[in-house]
Design a protein around this motif. Structure first.
Motif, PDB file in Angstrom:
ATOM      1  N   PRO A  99      -9.558  -3.303  -5.561  1.00 60.61           N
ATOM      2  CA  PRO A  99      -8.338  -2.879  -6.264  1.00 60.61           C
ATOM      3  C   PRO A  99      -7.095  -3.278  -5.465  1.00 60.61           C
ATOM      4  CG  PRO A  99      -9.781  -1.001  -5.805  1.00 60.61           C
ATOM      5  CD  PRO A  99     -10.373  -2.190  -5.130  1.00 60.61           C
ATOM      6  N   ASN A 100      -5.988  -3.515  -6.173  1.00 64.68           N
ATOM      7  CA  ASN A 100      -4.744  -3.825  -5.468  1.00 64.68           C
ATOM      8  C   ASN A 100      -4.131  -2.543  -4.905  1.00 64.68           C
ATOM      9  OD1 ASN A 100      -3.300  -2.514  -7.537  1.00 64.68           O
ATOM     10  ND2 ASN A 100      -2.754  -4.417  -8.564  1.00 64.68           N
ATOM     11  N   LYS A 101      -2.970  -2.651  -4.308  1.00 70.96           N
ATOM     12  CA  LYS A 101      -2.364  -1.483  -3.647  1.00 70.96           C
ATOM     13  C   LYS A 101      -2.020  -0.358  -4.622  1.00 70.96           C
ATOM     14  CE  LYS A 101       2.318  -3.417  -3.524  1.00 70.96           C
ATOM     15  NZ  LYS A 101       3.396  -3.850  -2.658  1.00 70.96           N
ATOM     16  N   TYR A 102      -2.020  -0.653  -5.925  1.00 70.78           N
ATOM     17  CA  TYR A 102      -1.750   0.374  -6.926  1.00 70.78           C
ATOM     18  C   TYR A 102      -3.039   0.916  -7.544  1.00 70.78           C
ATOM     19  CZ  TYR A 102       2.786  -1.843  -6.429  1.00 70.78           C
ATOM     20  OH  TYR A 102       3.938  -2.370  -5.909  1.00 70.78           O
TER      21      TYR A 102
END
Length: 128
Positions: A99-102
């Motif tokens: 997953p990305n930082k969000y």
């Protein structure tokens, strides 16, 4: 069981907040269009063959971009070009696996080349 409209996959580039002239597929190079098609399929299915096809095309695109970047600037042996292309390709593709930082799934919204070029810079100058 069919997906509801809420669960239906909509590529990032087609979502209202990202839809703009930079995301017009008719204006994109053939390689970018094919990568978007593969990305959309992989994000929906997580199919291994689609992943393999995408990895292969990203490598080819990345290698071409490495060579273009080096034209008239810095000489690298062919194996060093390949090493930079492989490093940049794996660095780019690994973003799809976490997953990305969000907390969202990584997805290219506008340009593969625009994101890959940063991975190329990292690969070429990481030891300098």
């Amino acid at each position: 069981m069919s997906k509801t409209d809420k669960d239906k996959f909509v590529p990032l580039r087609e979502q209202a907040e990202y839809k703009n002239s930079a995301n017009n597929m008719a204006d994109k190079p053939e390689t970018e269009v094919k990568l978007f098609e593969l990305q959309d399929k992989w994000l929906q299915t997580r199919d291994e063959q689609t992943w393999s096809d995408m990895l292969s095309l990203v490598y080819s695109y990345t290698r071409s971009m490495v060579l273009k970047r080096l034209t008239g600037k810095k000489f690298l042996q062919p194996d060093e070009v390949d090493d930079a292309a492989v490093t940049a390709t794996f660095s780019f593709m690994s973003q799809y696996l976490k997953p990305n930082k969000y907390g969202k799934q990584f997805e290219v919204g506008a340009s593969f080349a625009g994101l890959i070029k940063f991975k190329i810079m990292e690969a070429l100058y990481k030891d300098n």
